[in-house]
Design a protein around this motif. Structure first.
Motif, PDB file in Angstrom:
ATOM      1  N   SER A 228     -78.525  54.665  59.398  1.00 21.01           N
ATOM      2  CA  SER A 228     -79.163  54.074  58.217  1.00 21.01           C
ATOM      3  C   SER A 228     -80.407  54.845  57.790  1.00 21.01           C
ATOM      4  O   SER A 228     -80.877  54.702  56.663  1.00 21.01           O
ATOM      5  CB  SER A 228     -79.543  52.610  58.482  1.00 21.01           C
ATOM      6  N   GLY A 229     -80.956  55.665  58.672  1.00 20.61           N
ATOM      7  CA  GLY A 229     -82.124  56.466  58.323  1.00 20.61           C
ATOM      8  C   GLY A 229     -81.707  57.799  57.738  1.00 20.61           C
ATOM      9  O   GLY A 229     -80.527  58.071  57.502  1.00 20.61           O
ATOM     10  N   SER A 230     -82.674  58.639  57.490  1.00 21.50           N
ATOM     11  CA  SER A 230     -82.405  59.935  56.869  1.00 21.50           C
ATOM     12  C   SER A 230     -82.461  61.079  57.864  1.00 21.50           C
ATOM     13  O   SER A 230     -82.316  62.245  57.488  1.00 21.50           O
ATOM     14  CB  SER A 230     -83.431  60.194  55.755  1.00 21.50           C
ATOM     15  N   ALA A 231     -82.631  60.769  59.177  1.00 23.59           N
ATOM     16  CA  ALA A 231     -82.816  61.831  60.164  1.00 23.59           C
ATOM     17  C   ALA A 231     -81.531  62.612  60.415  1.00 23.59           C
ATOM     18  O   ALA A 231     -81.579  63.803  60.706  1.00 23.59           O
ATOM     19  CB  ALA A 231     -83.333  61.242  61.468  1.00 23.59           C
ATOM     20  N   LEU A 232     -80.359  61.955  60.311  1.00 21.81           N
ATOM     21  CA  LEU A 232     -79.091  62.600  60.605  1.00 21.81           C
ATOM     22  C   LEU A 232     -78.284  62.815  59.340  1.00 21.81           C
ATOM     23  O   LEU A 232     -78.276  61.970  58.439  1.00 21.81           O
ATOM     24  CB  LEU A 232     -78.280  61.752  61.595  1.00 21.81           C
ATOM     25  N   GLU A 233     -77.583  63.920  59.303  1.00 25.63           N
ATOM     26  CA  GLU A 233     -76.658  64.186  58.208  1.00 25.63           C
ATOM     27  C   GLU A 233     -75.407  63.332  58.382  1.00 25.63           C
ATOM     28  O   GLU A 233     -75.072  62.923  59.503  1.00 25.63           O
ATOM     29  CB  GLU A 233     -76.275  65.668  58.191  1.00 25.63           C
ATOM     30  N   PRO A 234     -74.686  63.019  57.290  1.00 23.44           N
ATOM     31  CA  PRO A 234     -73.433  62.267  57.429  1.00 23.44           C
ATOM     32  C   PRO A 234     -72.481  62.946  58.403  1.00 23.44           C
ATOM     33  O   PRO A 234     -72.254  64.159  58.335  1.00 23.44           O
ATOM     34  CB  PRO A 234     -72.861  62.266  55.999  1.00 23.44           C
ATOM     35  N   GLY A 235     -71.965  62.171  59.348  1.00 22.12           N
ATOM     36  CA  GLY A 235     -71.034  62.699  60.337  1.00 22.12           C
ATOM     37  C   GLY A 235     -71.676  63.369  61.528  1.00 22.12           C
ATOM     38  O   GLY A 235     -70.974  63.738  62.482  1.00 22.12           O
TER      39      GLY A 235
END
Length: 266
Positions: A228-235
């Motif tokens: 839900s955060g922005s730290a990880l890219e999708p997948g």
């Protein structure tokens, strides 16, 4: 004042009601119990000792203290000790209590042991001082927490970034902080303990290792929070999970620092 339920371990994350939580904790125990048992054995734990196991989890160390080390009594203290099975005759009993409650007074013990607990408490310094107060003269305080000295240098981006995102989510959501744990020896010395020592255990991160299963279970339990955060890219989380199951796995796991000190006395 107790720490509020919201935004703490077992409430905002890692609820005991969550499917698979007991198994996740057991994987952590399989990864680290041997090191804990070896340290407690080296300190002489055995018959005649009264022990307090703080944050007892599924009770693996509590049961070992009774069944293998042969201590006289173990109190397994946890906010929710549902995974601990008491023993007839009172040698192992549970205590449902909030460790951050300043009125909590479980007594004095020859061993006070706490593992993977203080790192999750915003009031860890105050709680550590109270744990030291519960040690009887001549007894030992043994504390352990996670230490991550390795993953920031991993060449595997998804693994490195997922581990970093996990620590950040834990800090933001429940206050977890492992930045101070390497100061344990000095903190115990400052509390008046003697014969202070410390060691770091890093269990092998291989495809079939318990610690690998522990990290998988932890990340899956936190999936919503991690994604839900922005730290990880999708997948990216799934890429990291696949890496833990891959023959290409070649990394070091975060470890556990264990520190100990004896209260002066007979």
């Amino acid at each position: 004042m107790n720490e509020p339920d919201e935004g703490r371990y077992g409430a905002d994350l890692f609820s005991p009601e969550h499917t698979g939580e007991g198994a996740r904790i057991d994987y952590g125990a399989l990864a680290y119990d041997a090191g804990t048992r070896a340290r407690l054995t080296a300190l002489g734990v055995g018959p005649g000792w009264r022990c307090l196991d703080v944050g007892a989890g599924t009770g693996t160390i509590s049961r070992w203290l009774v069944d293998e080390a042969g201590v006289d009594e173990v109190v397994a203290l946890d906010r929710d000790p549902r995974f601990v099975t008491a023993r007839t005759g009172g040698r192992l009993r549970t205590m449902a209590a909030d460790l951050t409650d300043p009125t909590l007074t479980p007594g004095r013990f020859d061993l006070v042991h706490s593992r993977f607990v203080l790192m999750h408490l915003r009031s860890h310094a105050d709680v550590l001082a109270r744990l030291a107060d519960w040690v009887a003269p001549g007894g030992w305080l043994v504390v352990g927490d996670a230490v991550d000295l390795t993953t920031p240098g991993s060449s595997q981006a998804a693994y490195r970034r997922t581990m970093a995102a996990m620590w950040q989510v834990l800090r933001d959501r429940i206050g977890t902080d492992i930045g101070w744990v390497t100061r344990y020896p000095q903190l115990l010395r400052d509390l008046g303990l003697v014969e202070v020592g410390a060691e770091v255990l890093m269990p092998p991160l291989t495809v079939d290792a318990p610690v690998t299963a522990f990290w998988k279970g932890t990340w899956l339990s936190m999936r919503d929070a991690l994604e839900s955060g922005s730290a990880l890219e999708p997948g990216e989380l799934d890429t990291a999970l696949d890496y833990l199951s891959s023959p290409a796995l070649a990394d070091l796991s975060p470890g556990m620092i264990t520190a100990w000190g004896r209260r002066p006395g007979p």
